[in-house]
Scaffold this motif. Structure first.
Motif: not given
Length: 207
Positions: A89-95, A177-196
């Motif tokens: 499942p994928l949860t994403l922010p709305l720009t 392996v590195t990606a396994g330690y990174i938590v990309n929640d909705v708020e972390r993704l909001r800024e890059p998605m808005q930039r796009i």
């Protein structure tokens, strides 16, 4: 012959690399806007919003087509795709742009599906006619999956981090392996998605 067939040596298919190029985005958008204001078909405006949604979210066409209003959180400005290609499942922010688009569509909604169709499935299946209308009006040849590739290409061109981009388009990172330690929640993704989104809008309407 059996061995060649089993290894697909007879039919080696190269992955498509087509995208909507930067100089084509504005005419493509104008073609979509003509479709959006087409009063001859009730489906035209819905398909226009569907095409814009694909370009501004990078979702696969089936993921977007099967979205239900119960998957959309306009108050929290996010949405969830439950049935994805990699089964995660994928949860994403709305720009701002996508949220406005959905709010307008919600006001006229009479189906559980965001992009309702006329067939038995209930959701939009394959808007070939409307896609051809946009091609003819804009002079831009494109497929629905080209919109996803264009989103990814745009994100890479403005230096969205690889980890954020993979999460935005729901590509698996199980071997990283590195990606396994990174938590990309909705708020972390909001800024890059808005930039796009902002970058695409600047291409559409340069000052």
């Amino acid at each position: 012959m059996v061995r060649l067939t089993q290894t697909r040596a007879w039919y080696r298919v190269e992955r498509r690399q087509t995208v909507i190029k930067s100089h084509q985005v504005a005419p493509w958008y104008q073609g979509v806007m003509l479709l959006k204001h087409d009063k001859t078909s009730q489906q035209s405006g819905l398909v226009a919003d569907y095409l814009l949604f694909l370009l501004f979210t990078g979702l696969r066409r089936q993921e977007a087509a099967t979205l239900k209003w119960s998957d959309i959180d306009l108050h929290g400005r996010s949405f969830t795709v439950s049935d994805t290609k990699n089964r995660e499942p994928l949860t994403l922010p709305l720009t701002d742009f996508v949220c406005s688009l959905l709010e307008s569509r919600k006001a006229a909604a009479d189906s559980e599906y965001v992009f309702a169709g006329n067939g038995k499935a209930g959701y939009l299946i394959e808007p070939r006619h409307q896609v051809q209308q946009v091609r003819d009006a804009s002079g831009v040849s494109f497929t629905l999956h080209d919109l996803r590739r264009s989103y990814i290409t745009t994100a890479e061109s403005i230096d969205i981090s690889a980890y954020a981009l993979k999460r935005l388009v729901n590509h698996k990172m199980s071997n990283d392996v590195t990606a396994g330690y990174i938590v990309n929640d909705v708020e972390r993704l909001r800024e890059p998605m808005q930039r796009i989104t902002n970058y695409i809008l600047r291409i559409i309407s340069p000052e």
